[in-house]
Scaffold this active site. Sequence first.
Site, PDB file in Angstrom:
ATOM      1  N   HIS A   1      38.237 -37.301 -14.091  1.00 34.06           N
ATOM      2  CA  HIS A   1      39.117 -36.294 -14.671  1.00 34.06           C
ATOM      3  C   HIS A   1      40.576 -36.638 -14.394  1.00 34.06           C
ATOM      4  O   HIS A   1      40.897 -37.364 -13.452  1.00 34.06           O
ATOM      5  CB  HIS A   1      38.775 -34.918 -14.135  1.00 34.06           C
ATOM      6  CG  HIS A   1      37.452 -34.414 -14.640  1.00 34.06           C
ATOM      7  ND1 HIS A   1      37.008 -33.140 -14.400  1.00 34.06           N
ATOM      8  CD2 HIS A   1      36.493 -35.014 -15.379  1.00 34.06           C
ATOM      9  CE1 HIS A   1      35.823 -32.969 -14.973  1.00 34.06           C
ATOM     10  NE2 HIS A   1      35.489 -34.105 -15.562  1.00 34.06           N
TER      11      HIS A   1
ATOM     12  N   GLU B   1      43.027 -34.908 -13.184  1.00 33.45           N
ATOM     13  CA  GLU B   1      43.529 -34.489 -11.879  1.00 33.45           C
ATOM     14  C   GLU B   1      43.144 -35.500 -10.794  1.00 33.45           C
ATOM     15  O   GLU B   1      43.967 -35.871  -9.955  1.00 33.45           O
ATOM     16  CB  GLU B   1      42.965 -33.107 -11.505  1.00 33.45           C
ATOM     17  CG  GLU B   1      43.256 -32.020 -12.509  1.00 33.45           C
ATOM     18  CD  GLU B   1      42.180 -31.846 -13.584  1.00 33.45           C
ATOM     19  OE1 GLU B   1      42.036 -30.709 -14.078  1.00 33.45           O
ATOM     20  OE2 GLU B   1      41.489 -32.834 -13.939  1.00 33.45           O
TER      21      GLU B   1
ATOM     22  N   CYS C   1      38.510 -28.126 -13.294  1.00 27.51           N
ATOM     23  CA  CYS C   1      37.118 -27.735 -13.067  1.00 27.51           C
ATOM     24  C   CYS C   1      36.916 -27.519 -11.565  1.00 27.51           C
ATOM     25  O   CYS C   1      37.800 -27.803 -10.752  1.00 27.51           O
ATOM     26  CB  CYS C   1      36.174 -28.826 -13.583  1.00 27.51           C
ATOM     27  SG  CYS C   1      36.180 -30.343 -12.586  1.00 27.51           S
TER      28      CYS C   1
ATOM     29  N   CYS D   1      37.304 -30.799  -9.437  1.00 29.95           N
ATOM     30  CA  CYS D   1      38.702 -31.183  -9.250  1.00 29.95           C
ATOM     31  C   CYS D   1      39.402 -30.203  -8.311  1.00 29.95           C
ATOM     32  O   CYS D   1      40.248 -30.603  -7.513  1.00 29.95           O
ATOM     33  CB  CYS D   1      39.421 -31.282 -10.589  1.00 29.95           C
ATOM     34  SG  CYS D   1      38.935 -32.745 -11.536  1.00 29.95           S
TER      35      CYS D   1
END
Length: 147
Positions: free
Chosen positions: A69, A71, A95, A98
């Site tokens: 992801h 992040e 999410c 993360c």
Amino acid sequence: MADKWDARLMSMAKLVASWSKDPSTGCGAVIVDSRQRIVSTGFNGFPRRVDDDQERLHDRRLKLALTLHAEANAMLFAEKPVRGCTLYVYPMPPCSQCAALIIQAGISRVVASIAEPQLADRWGESIELAIMAMREAGVRVDIVEGI
């Protein structure tokens, strides 16, 4: 939008999201220090040197299993600790996985755009858990409209 810096940095997260090869959801993240200096950027995608051809990117099960992801990539690419920094995320809040990384890394604030309905349908439960966990851990979470 909270202020001009938030607007600028969310626009930058949106630009970084456009670098993603993900055919369904390009995500971008920008990490800045307390003086709005960019510490790192990241977008969602496969790990370095892992083939991200169109066939793999359109296989949802495989894509979800291999994708890092935005992040996480931004935190991994940072060349210094991100403790006390602010993370800008587009096009939706982090999410829950993360969020755990954000909390552990010591990021103090997250600014994210409101998830559009199709993203909220797919990620809503994880986003809700993420926001709950980050706030519980003392991370300031600002969800903003209009980029």
